[in-house]
Design a protein around this motif. Structure first.
Motif: not given
Length: 366
Positions: A251, A254, A275, A287
């Motif tokens: 996480e 991202a 996600l 990704i």
């Protein structure tokens, strides 16, 4: 022969087991001269990989000498010194024909120490030898090529190549364990603008700096996202490589990526990770995930042979092969021992940490 055998969760021993032999015409038998331990072996010992049954010899990274060859083997001869890839390839299925060996449908993929007996042993049977071993140049040592069996191609293929690292990029690597350090090492081949290493342990961050990270962030006491945004004028990293395998690190990777950037997941995940499409859907983020294919081993071996890459910096402790039980204790307690990778040699050696070294090739920051 002697081998490190898995006997169920939390149970391992250095046992006498039957010598391996040729089963299929494409097999070879190799006398192991050098092996190592992977974090995946520790996952197996914790019971996280139920496909591995008690009685299996562990290990999937080794160098050895060919002792016997099957009738169908054409690329190696008895006496050749070879690197054994962690991935076996049948060479015939759809995935092997596109060099996606990790997805082999013909009996290959990751099988050593997983579905068949592995390489932490005195001898090993190697299936699909023509497609799954690499001759070692005479002027390279076992230790120079040992880490090309898994950790270097994993970081390079699944992290750097999938992440599409380009010259000038800001590359954020979340996790500074062995795989994260290998990502630093191989990302440097593409001359990124800056490499940022994020971890919770100062000792690992120091290692990351030694391996070539330009910026290190302890996410336990610093705001990694804020610092990366400040470093990139509010854009975020061009490439974020997740090298741990827990929800929080994925996480975070991202969360620090810029619009149009690449998140490359390398870590092995055992639990669900969120996600956040509510924030990512409009930002053109790519990704990727992956299991290593090891198709880059010849390229990496050439870089080692040419003096452009030095994998030996991963070797922090050495043991004789018959001291594998003690080597597991050292490797599993890395927080106390500072172990990155242990080298298991056929001849007993000192268990003292390997002395620090200097190098002018990719591998140690000078």
């Amino acid at each position: 022969m002697k081998a490190l055998v898995y006997h169920g969760p939390g149970q391992r021993s250095w046992d006498t087991v039957a010598d391996p032999g040729i089963v299929d015409p494409t097999d070879i038998v190799v006398r192991i001269t050098c092996s190592t331990i992977c974090g995946t072996d520790l996952h197996i010992l914790k019971g996280d990989v139920p496909e591995t049954v008690p009685g299996t010899v562990l290990g999937h990274e080794a160098v050895g000498i060919v002792e016997e060859i099957g009738a169908g083997v054409t690329s190696v001869d008895v006496g050749d010194r070879v690197l054994l890839s962690c991935i076996s390839a049948c060479g015939r299925c759809r995935y092997c024909k596109q060099a996606s060996y990790g997805q082999c449908l013909g009996g290959g993929g990751w099988i050593f120490g997983h579905l068949i007996d592995g390489l932490q042993a005195e001898y090993a049977r190697v299936p699909f030898a023509d497609n799954s071993v690499h001759k070692v140049p005479a002027d390279l040592t076992d230790e120079q090529v040992l880490f090309l069996a898994d950790i270097l191609p994993t970081a390079y293929e699944v992290g750097v190549l999938n992440g599409a690292v380009r010259p000038g990029d800001v590359v954020a690597i979340v996790g500074a364990g062995p795989v994260g350090l290998a990502a630093i090492l191989t990302a440097r081949l593409y001359t990124p603008g800056r490499i940022v290493a994020v971890d919770l342990a100062d000792t690992r961050l120091q290692r990351a700096h030694d391996f070539g990270a330009d910026v290190t962030i302890n996410n336990g006491r610093e705001d990694a996202r804020a610092l990366i945004m400040e470093l990139t004028d509010g854009l975020g990293a061009d490439v974020a490589i997740e090298a741990v395998g827990v929800p929080a690190t994925f996480e975070l990777a991202a969360d620090v990526i810029r619009a149009g950037g690449h998140v490359a997941n390398v870590g092995v995940h055992g639990h669900a990770a969120a996600l956040h499409l509510e924030t990512l859907w409009s930002r053109n983020v790519t990704i990727t995930t992956g299991l290593v294919d090891t198709h880059t081993i010849p390229q990496l071996m050439k870089l080692v042979a040419d003096g452009r890459l030095d994998p030996t910096v991963f070797a922090t402790h050495r043991f004789g092969l018959d001291d594998t039980m003690a080597a597991y204790d050292t490797f599993a307690d890395a927080a106390s021992t500072d172990a990155l990778k242990v080298v298991l040699q056929a001849e007993p050696v000192s268990t003292e940490p390997v002395p620090e070294r200097q190098a002018e090739v990719v591998g140690v920051a000078t």
